[in-house]
Design a protein around this motif. Structure first.
Motif, mmCIF file in Angstrom:
data_model
loop_
_atom_site.group_PDB
_atom_site.id
_atom_site.type_symbol
_atom_site.label_atom_id
_atom_site.label_comp_id
_atom_site.label_asym_id
_atom_site.label_seq_id
_atom_site.Cartn_x
_atom_site.Cartn_y
_atom_site.Cartn_z
ATOM 1 N N ALA A 27 -4.244 -0.342 -13.763
ATOM 2 C CA ALA A 27 -4.270 1.103 -13.522
ATOM 3 C C ALA A 27 -5.509 1.542 -12.743
ATOM 4 N N ALA A 28 -6.672 1.009 -13.074
ATOM 5 C CA ALA A 28 -7.910 1.415 -12.398
ATOM 6 C C ALA A 28 -7.883 1.048 -10.916
ATOM 7 N N ILE A 29 -7.325 -0.094 -10.593
ATOM 8 C CA ILE A 29 -7.238 -0.525 -9.186
ATOM 9 C C ILE A 29 -6.290 0.395 -8.428
ATOM 10 N N LEU A 30 -5.149 0.695 -9.008
ATOM 11 C CA LEU A 30 -4.184 1.561 -8.342
ATOM 12 C C LEU A 30 -4.744 2.973 -8.173
ATOM 13 N N GLN A 31 -5.476 3.455 -9.156
ATOM 14 C CA GLN A 31 -6.100 4.774 -9.038
ATOM 15 C C GLN A 31 -7.134 4.797 -7.920
ATOM 16 N N ALA A 32 -7.851 3.708 -7.733
ATOM 17 C CA ALA A 32 -8.863 3.635 -6.678
ATOM 18 C C ALA A 32 -8.240 3.741 -5.285
ATOM 19 N N ALA A 33 -6.953 3.457 -5.179
ATOM 20 C CA ALA A 33 -6.265 3.522 -3.886
ATOM 21 C C ALA A 33 -5.957 4.955 -3.454
ATOM 22 N N ASN A 34 -6.195 5.924 -4.330
ATOM 23 C CA ASN A 34 -6.012 7.343 -3.997
ATOM 24 C C ASN A 34 -4.598 7.635 -3.494
ATOM 25 N N LEU A 35 -3.621 7.258 -4.286
ATOM 26 C CA LEU A 35 -2.224 7.412 -3.888
ATOM 27 C C LEU A 35 -1.804 8.856 -3.664
ATOM 28 N N THR A 36 -2.506 9.802 -4.247
ATOM 29 C CA THR A 36 -2.135 11.204 -4.040
ATOM 30 C C THR A 36 -2.321 11.624 -2.584
ATOM 31 N N GLN A 37 -3.130 10.890 -1.826
ATOM 32 C CA GLN A 37 -3.343 11.187 -0.416
ATOM 33 C C GLN A 37 -2.569 10.246 0.509
ATOM 34 N N ALA A 38 -1.835 9.296 -0.075
ATOM 35 C CA ALA A 38 -1.103 8.305 0.723
ATOM 36 C C ALA A 38 0.220 8.876 1.224
ATOM 37 N N ARG A 39 0.673 8.367 2.350
ATOM 38 C CA ARG A 39 1.989 8.737 2.885
ATOM 39 C C ARG A 39 3.077 7.847 2.317
ATOM 40 N N GLY A 40 2.717 6.647 1.896
ATOM 41 C CA GLY A 40 3.700 5.724 1.355
ATOM 42 C C GLY A 40 3.017 4.532 0.716
ATOM 43 N N LEU A 41 3.788 3.769 -0.027
ATOM 44 C CA LEU A 41 3.290 2.561 -0.687
ATOM 45 C C LEU A 41 4.312 1.464 -0.451
ATOM 46 N N PHE A 42 3.839 0.322 0.029
ATOM 47 C CA PHE A 42 4.703 -0.836 0.222
ATOM 48 C C PHE A 42 4.233 -1.925 -0.717
ATOM 49 N N ILE A 43 5.117 -2.390 -1.581
ATOM 50 C CA ILE A 43 4.780 -3.420 -2.567
ATOM 51 C C ILE A 43 5.468 -4.708 -2.137
#
Length: 89
Positions: A27-43
């Motif tokens: 969770a801490a790593i994903l939060q550091a990615a600032n997803l609220t400002q991201a346009r998309g996420l590719f896993i």
């Protein structure tokens, strides 16, 4: 990019890519990615269990985020769509 392998992270940084070193299922790593400002996420990780965790956590952090995930089998597609993957390849 979130990447566990230091050598790959270093190579990406040398090319000017912003990299967070760690496991995106944490969770801490994903939060550091600032997803609220991201346009998309590719896993694109091969472990479907971890990928599902990432999808679920990302969906909680950024409900409107377009999440694209990679799967190898039909059962994995369903596993990734259930927590909120927008599109599964």
């Amino acid at each position: 990019v979130i990447e566990e392998r230091l050598e790959l992270a270093d190579a990406l940084r040398k090319r000017g890519v912003e990299v967070i070193v760690g496991n995106a299922a944490a969770a801490a790593i994903l939060q550091a990615a600032n997803l609220t400002q991201a346009r998309g996420l590719f896993i694109a990780i091969p472990n479907e269990f971890e990928a599902g965790q990432i999808v679920g956590q990302a969906r909680k952090l950024a409900p409107g985020l377009e999440i694209v995930a990679r799967a190898h089998m039909d059962a994995e597609v369903a596993h990734l769509e259930k927590p909120g993957a927008y599109f599964v390849i």
